[in-house]
Design a protein around this motif. Sequence first.
Motif, PDB file in Angstrom:
ATOM      1  N   ILE A 341       1.518 -27.162  41.015  1.00 30.42           N
ATOM      2  CA  ILE A 341       1.951 -28.204  40.348  1.00 30.42           C
ATOM      3  C   ILE A 341       1.215 -29.357  40.954  1.00 30.42           C
ATOM      4  O   ILE A 341       1.218 -29.330  42.009  1.00 30.42           O
ATOM      5  CB  ILE A 341       3.405 -28.422  40.432  1.00 30.42           C
ATOM      6  N   ALA A 342       0.725 -30.275  40.144  1.00 30.91           N
ATOM      7  CA  ALA A 342      -0.001 -31.442  40.684  1.00 30.91           C
ATOM      8  C   ALA A 342       0.721 -32.583  40.385  1.00 30.91           C
ATOM      9  O   ALA A 342       1.334 -32.737  39.124  1.00 30.91           O
ATOM     10  CB  ALA A 342      -1.365 -31.574  40.167  1.00 30.91           C
ATOM     11  N   LYS A 343       1.107 -33.693  41.363  1.00 29.40           N
ATOM     12  CA  LYS A 343       1.734 -34.894  40.953  1.00 29.40           C
ATOM     13  C   LYS A 343       0.901 -36.130  41.712  1.00 29.40           C
ATOM     14  O   LYS A 343       0.002 -35.793  42.724  1.00 29.40           O
ATOM     15  CB  LYS A 343       3.047 -34.879  41.607  1.00 29.40           C
ATOM     16  N   GLY A 344       0.971 -37.304  41.125  1.00 27.00           N
ATOM     17  CA  GLY A 344       0.357 -38.462  41.709  1.00 27.00           C
ATOM     18  C   GLY A 344      -0.211 -39.259  40.785  1.00 27.00           C
ATOM     19  O   GLY A 344       0.504 -39.795  39.663  1.00 27.00           O
ATOM     20  N   SER A 345      -1.436 -39.674  40.669  1.00 24.75           N
ATOM     21  CA  SER A 345      -1.917 -40.471  39.883  1.00 24.75           C
ATOM     22  C   SER A 345      -2.003 -39.825  38.441  1.00 24.75           C
ATOM     23  O   SER A 345      -2.177 -40.509  37.467  1.00 24.75           O
ATOM     24  CB  SER A 345      -3.483 -40.644  40.253  1.00 24.75           C
ATOM     25  N   HIS A 346      -1.844 -38.426  38.327  1.00 21.78           N
ATOM     26  CA  HIS A 346      -1.943 -37.726  37.263  1.00 21.78           C
ATOM     27  C   HIS A 346      -0.832 -36.796  37.553  1.00 21.78           C
ATOM     28  O   HIS A 346      -0.554 -36.259  38.592  1.00 21.78           O
ATOM     29  CB  HIS A 346      -3.176 -37.017  36.852  1.00 21.78           C
ATOM     30  N   ASN A 347      -0.469 -36.139  36.472  1.00 21.85           N
ATOM     31  CA  ASN A 347       0.499 -34.929  36.575  1.00 21.85           C
ATOM     32  C   ASN A 347      -0.409 -33.642  35.981  1.00 21.85           C
ATOM     33  O   ASN A 347      -1.141 -33.920  35.186  1.00 21.85           O
ATOM     34  CB  ASN A 347       1.806 -35.145  36.029  1.00 21.85           C
ATOM     35  N   GLY A 348      -0.169 -32.517  36.630  1.00 23.33           N
ATOM     36  CA  GLY A 348      -0.643 -31.410  35.801  1.00 23.33           C
ATOM     37  C   GLY A 348      -0.446 -30.065  36.336  1.00 23.33           C
ATOM     38  O   GLY A 348       0.260 -30.042  37.399  1.00 23.33           O
ATOM     39  N   ARG A 349      -0.858 -29.064  36.023  1.00 21.41           N
ATOM     40  CA  ARG A 349      -0.467 -27.728  36.507  1.00 21.41           C
ATOM     41  C   ARG A 349      -1.950 -26.927  36.321  1.00 21.41           C
ATOM     42  O   ARG A 349      -2.730 -27.210  35.638  1.00 21.41           O
ATOM     43  CB  ARG A 349       0.315 -26.889  35.421  1.00 21.41           C
ATOM     44  N   GLY A 350      -1.946 -25.875  37.182  1.00 21.02           N
ATOM     45  CA  GLY A 350      -3.182 -25.255  37.291  1.00 21.02           C
ATOM     46  C   GLY A 350      -3.034 -23.872  38.429  1.00 21.02           C
ATOM     47  O   GLY A 350      -1.893 -23.409  38.180  1.00 21.02           O
ATOM     48  N   PHE A 351      -4.191 -23.562  38.929  1.00 16.90           N
ATOM     49  CA  PHE A 351      -4.092 -22.651  39.962  1.00 16.90           C
ATOM     50  C   PHE A 351      -4.925 -22.760  41.275  1.00 16.90           C
ATOM     51  O   PHE A 351      -5.860 -23.760  41.019  1.00 16.90           O
ATOM     52  CB  PHE A 351      -4.719 -21.208  39.297  1.00 16.90           C
ATOM     53  N   MET A 352      -4.438 -22.086  42.136  1.00 18.29           N
ATOM     54  CA  MET A 352      -5.257 -22.080  43.615  1.00 18.29           C
ATOM     55  C   MET A 352      -5.695 -20.906  44.150  1.00 18.29           C
ATOM     56  O   MET A 352      -4.725 -20.055  43.943  1.00 18.29           O
ATOM     57  CB  MET A 352      -4.369 -23.081  44.560  1.00 18.29           C
ATOM     58  N   GLU A 353      -6.715 -20.782  44.547  1.00 21.67           N
ATOM     59  CA  GLU A 353      -7.247 -19.665  45.292  1.00 21.67           C
ATOM     60  C   GLU A 353      -7.707 -20.012  46.710  1.00 21.67           C
ATOM     61  O   GLU A 353      -8.312 -20.722  46.937  1.00 21.67           O
ATOM     62  CB  GLU A 353      -8.221 -18.912  44.390  1.00 21.67           C
ATOM     63  N   LEU A 354      -7.107 -19.155  47.561  1.00 18.25           N
ATOM     64  CA  LEU A 354      -7.427 -19.279  49.010  1.00 18.25           C
ATOM     65  C   LEU A 354      -7.924 -18.057  49.567  1.00 18.25           C
ATOM     66  O   LEU A 354      -7.184 -16.876  49.653  1.00 18.25           O
ATOM     67  CB  LEU A 354      -6.254 -19.720  49.996  1.00 18.25           C
ATOM     68  N   THR A 355      -8.996 -17.999  50.222  1.00 16.62           N
ATOM     69  CA  THR A 355     -10.024 -16.825  50.677  1.00 16.62           C
ATOM     70  C   THR A 355     -10.014 -17.097  52.130  1.00 16.62           C
ATOM     71  O   THR A 355     -10.477 -18.024  52.647  1.00 16.62           O
ATOM     72  CB  THR A 355     -11.292 -16.212  49.730  1.00 16.62           C
ATOM     73  N   GLY A 356     -10.207 -15.811  52.794  1.00 14.42           N
ATOM     74  CA  GLY A 356     -10.951 -15.766  54.028  1.00 14.42           C
ATOM     75  C   GLY A 356      -9.956 -16.218  55.349  1.00 14.42           C
ATOM     76  O   GLY A 356     -10.271 -16.648  56.407  1.00 14.42           O
ATOM     77  N   TYR A 357      -8.551 -16.426  54.884  1.00 18.30           N
ATOM     78  CA  TYR A 357      -7.774 -16.498  55.790  1.00 18.30           C
ATOM     79  C   TYR A 357      -7.061 -15.410  56.708  1.00 18.30           C
ATOM     80  O   TYR A 357      -6.982 -14.246  56.103  1.00 18.30           O
ATOM     81  CB  TYR A 357      -6.396 -17.252  55.247  1.00 18.30           C
TER      82      TYR A 357
END
Length: 357
Positions: A341-357
């Motif tokens: 979930i994104a909030k701030g100057s804009h709102n929105g929804r999406g996906f996040m991918e984290l690799t190499g941890y």
Amino acid sequence: MSFKSFLCVMCLSVLLVGCEQPDIASPTVSVLTEAPTDDFEKVTPDRTLHFPVDHGEHPKFKTEWWYLTANLETDQGERYGVQWTQFRIATGSEDIKGWGTPQIYMAHVVISDSNGMQHAERFSRGGIGQAGVQTSPYRIWLDNWSWQSTSEGPFPGQLSFEDNGMAGELTVLNKGEIVLHGDAGYSKKHPAEDRASYYYSAPFLQLQGKLTLNGKTVNVQGEGWYDREWSSSMLSTEQQGWDWFSIHLDDGSALMAAQIRSDDKKAYSFGSRSWPDGRVTTLSSDEIYLTPISYSTIDGKVLPLKWRIDIPSQDIKLSIGAERKQQWLPFSFPYWEGQIIAKGSHNGRGFMELTGY
């Protein structure tokens, strides 16, 4: 970054080719850091992408993926996340049919809701009909998982999969233009070295259909994002993973922002902001600021699940949070991927991918 996770590419080599896993710091980039040889084509900035041919596979390049994420809802407002990915890796460039083919495929499917998630992973050697890609008409498949269309491209398409009580039947429509990332699809991955991929997206997808999760079947609809990427040598040996974000903003635009982390140097960032009418603004590394705000321990991994995204040139200031923290995917080479979930100057929804941890 889907750009799509290549934590799993080494799994194809190890499990299906029979070679041993190299002793390197991170398996994430084990295949991507190998320098191109005469066996594989190189990514160069002078190549022009053409459609529908580039919707198909590129067997002369070493690695490739087709990748879909979707934020879906029921009529009652219940939220579901869907991820489908098919990977291809070549162990050589020979055009050999049957079991001797150098083309190997792997596929991932994930469905999640507020109560949990279910995931599945499959493998196949190409050349025996179990998996493959064709463009006339368009079809990509592995076993009974498939994306197919009556046209020469993926849209409009029908995505179908079933595995151990988890299933999906989704119609996928493209409501915008194809976005070519970087320089007309030539996407640099390093500030100095000759490391790059061909990378394009369809960020403005509409999906509807049925999902089955934990014995419950629901009707869903919502937004999706489709990524295509291929290369023969993408990352430098100092680069150890990436953080990738795709977000549908409430002004109708779509934001892709990613960074490739290095052991002891500043991360290299890249991204784009696009609109359904075909307008695209390419974002350079010095325009994108991706800052982790807090970390969570998931399945023994310490992961940055809250972020700040600042892009001053676009007047974008976003706070990013994971909808569901328990999205560590225990595939052969695991990674984190889930809805945000994104909030701030804009709102929105999406996906996040984290690799190499």
